[in-house]
Design a protein around this motif. Structure first.
Motif, PDB file in Angstrom:
ATOM      1  N   THR A   1      10.304  -3.659   5.167  1.00 42.84           N
ATOM      2  CA  THR A   1      10.104  -4.036   3.770  1.00 42.84           C
ATOM      3  C   THR A   1      11.083  -5.133   3.366  1.00 42.84           C
ATOM      4  OG1 THR A   1      11.681  -2.432   2.907  1.00 42.84           O
ATOM      5  CG2 THR A   1       9.395  -1.664   3.245  1.00 42.84           C
TER       6      THR A   1
ATOM      7  N   SER B   1      -4.249   6.491   2.141  1.00 46.59           N
ATOM      8  CA  SER B   1      -3.073   6.961   2.878  1.00 46.59           C
ATOM      9  C   SER B   1      -3.286   8.400   3.334  1.00 46.59           C
ATOM     10  CB  SER B   1      -1.837   6.891   1.983  1.00 46.59           C
ATOM     11  OG  SER B   1      -0.731   7.471   2.635  1.00 46.59           O
TER      12      SER B   1
ATOM     13  N   GLN C   1       2.901   9.217   5.261  1.00 42.29           N
ATOM     14  CA  GLN C   1       3.945   8.281   5.647  1.00 42.29           C
ATOM     15  C   GLN C   1       5.020   9.013   6.439  1.00 42.29           C
ATOM     16  OE1 GLN C   1       4.094   5.637   1.796  1.00 42.29           O
ATOM     17  NE2 GLN C   1       5.481   4.836   3.324  1.00 42.29           N
TER      18      GLN C   1
ATOM     19  N   LYS D   1       0.095  -2.662   1.422  1.00 35.82           N
ATOM     20  CA  LYS D   1       0.099  -2.468  -0.041  1.00 35.82           C
ATOM     21  C   LYS D   1       0.647  -1.087  -0.406  1.00 35.82           C
ATOM     22  CE  LYS D   1      -3.605  -5.664  -1.169  1.00 35.82           C
ATOM     23  NZ  LYS D   1      -5.014  -5.815  -1.592  1.00 35.82           N
ATOM     24  N   HIS D   2       0.238  -0.077   0.355  1.00 33.90           N
ATOM     25  CA  HIS D   2       0.703   1.283   0.082  1.00 33.90           C
ATOM     26  C   HIS D   2       2.217   1.400   0.278  1.00 33.90           C
ATOM     27  CE1 HIS D   2       0.572   5.603  -0.275  1.00 33.90           C
ATOM     28  NE2 HIS D   2       1.281   5.684   0.829  1.00 33.90           N
TER      29      HIS D   2
ATOM     30  N   ILE E   1       4.504  -0.977   0.130  1.00 30.33           N
ATOM     31  CA  ILE E   1       5.199  -1.728  -0.924  1.00 30.33           C
ATOM     32  C   ILE E   1       5.175  -0.948  -2.234  1.00 30.33           C
ATOM     33  CG2 ILE E   1       5.075  -3.806  -2.365  1.00 30.33           C
ATOM     34  CD1 ILE E   1       4.194  -5.312   0.206  1.00 30.33           C
ATOM     35  N   GLU E   2       4.024  -0.362  -2.551  1.00 28.49           N
ATOM     36  CA  GLU E   2       3.901   0.447  -3.768  1.00 28.49           C
ATOM     37  C   GLU E   2       4.834   1.656  -3.717  1.00 28.49           C
ATOM     38  OE1 GLU E   2       0.276   3.068  -5.147  1.00 28.49           O
ATOM     39  OE2 GLU E   2      -0.194   0.930  -5.290  1.00 28.49           O
ATOM     40  N   GLU E   3       4.857   2.357  -2.592  1.00 20.39           N
ATOM     41  CA  GLU E   3       5.712   3.528  -2.433  1.00 20.39           C
ATOM     42  C   GLU E   3       7.183   3.155  -2.496  1.00 20.39           C
ATOM     43  OE1 GLU E   3       5.110   6.931  -2.187  1.00 20.39           O
ATOM     44  OE2 GLU E   3       3.168   6.250  -2.917  1.00 20.39           O
ATOM     45  N   GLU E   4       7.536   2.012  -1.931  1.00 23.45           N
ATOM     46  CA  GLU E   4       8.931   1.593  -1.964  1.00 23.45           C
ATOM     47  C   GLU E   4       9.356   1.302  -3.394  1.00 23.45           C
ATOM     48  OE1 GLU E   4      11.867  -1.197   0.550  1.00 23.45           O
ATOM     49  OE2 GLU E   4      10.190  -2.239  -0.354  1.00 23.45           O
ATOM     50  N   THR E   5       8.470   0.707  -4.166  1.00 23.39           N
ATOM     51  CA  THR E   5       8.778   0.408  -5.566  1.00 23.39           C
ATOM     52  C   THR E   5       8.946   1.688  -6.370  1.00 23.39           C
ATOM     53  OG1 THR E   5       7.504  -1.635  -5.403  1.00 23.39           O
ATOM     54  CG2 THR E   5       7.980  -0.829  -7.609  1.00 23.39           C
ATOM     55  N   ILE E   6       8.042   2.655  -6.150  1.00 23.43           N
ATOM     56  CA  ILE E   6       8.104   3.928  -6.880  1.00 23.43           C
ATOM     57  C   ILE E   6       9.259   4.779  -6.387  1.00 23.43           C
ATOM     58  CG2 ILE E   6       6.898   6.126  -7.240  1.00 23.43           C
ATOM     59  CD1 ILE E   6       4.275   4.492  -7.081  1.00 23.43           C
TER      60      ILE E   6
ATOM     61  N   SER F   1      14.707   3.848  -0.135  1.00 21.94           N
ATOM     62  CA  SER F   1      14.103   5.168  -0.325  1.00 21.94           C
ATOM     63  C   SER F   1      15.152   6.231  -0.645  1.00 21.94           C
ATOM     64  CB  SER F   1      13.361   5.550   0.957  1.00 21.94           C
ATOM     65  OG  SER F   1      13.032   6.908   0.951  1.00 21.94           O
TER      66      SER F   1
END
Length: 173
Positions: free
Chosen positions: A3, A19, A22, A55-56, A58-63, A71
């Motif tokens: 990332t 998904s 992970q 995309k998943h 990147i989204e998970e890293e942001t959340i 993380s």
């Protein structure tokens, strides 16, 4: 993929682009095979599924991240939090946190961990390393220039796909 924060992440995406998990262990177990396993042709949807995985992640890293520490379950975040708690508990005591430890904590906050440091810290955190032992380990890693990648210029890193692996069972009618 790696990332933009320098974290390595895996994602398992099904044929619908959703998904599955992970969990690195689950993904690696699913990908395990012996040397006699035949390769299959890459399905036409492979690149679309890789894009969905990116995309998943990147989204998970942001959340799932706070600031730039990555993380919540990553070595960087866990080490930082444990050492911050340790420095808070030693304030005003006979043996407060050393200036070297405070510098190391600042570097952990500001810069990504080196891969070997991340592996070492993950291993030690899993065993339940005590605060003072973790502090000593981090100081030793920093003194040996093995703790963080200290970047002269803070250029934003682009996410990087390291590998994509298509695990497809044949579709039966």
């Amino acid at each position: 993929m790696r990332t933009s924060e320098g974290n390595d992440s895996l994602a398992w995406i099904n044929r619908k682009g959703e998904s599955v998990t992970q969990s690195q262990l689950a993904i690696l177990r699913a990908a395990a095979c012996d040397s006699q396993t035949p390769a299959i042709a890459r399905p036409e949807i492979q690149h679309d599924l890789v894009m969905a995985g990116v995309k998943h992640i990147i989204e998970e890293e942001t959340i799932g991240s706070i600031g730039q520490l990555g993380s919540r379950t990553g070595a960087r975040m866990r080490t930082y939090n444990q050492l911050k708690r340790f420095t808070e508990t030693t304030k005003g005591t006979l043996f407060p946190a050393s200036p070297e430890l405070l510098k190391a904590i600042d570097e952990i906050y500001r810069y990504p961990l080196q891969e070997s440091a991340r592996d070492t810290l993950n291993r030690q955190l899993r065993t339940g390393i005590q605060d003072d032992d973790l502090a000593d380990l981090v100081i030793k890693l920093r003194d040996a220039n093995r703790l963080c990648h200290i970047l002269e210029e803070e250029e934003p890193q682009e996410p990087q796909i390291i590998c994509s692996l298509g695990l497809f069972a044949p579709i039966t009618s």
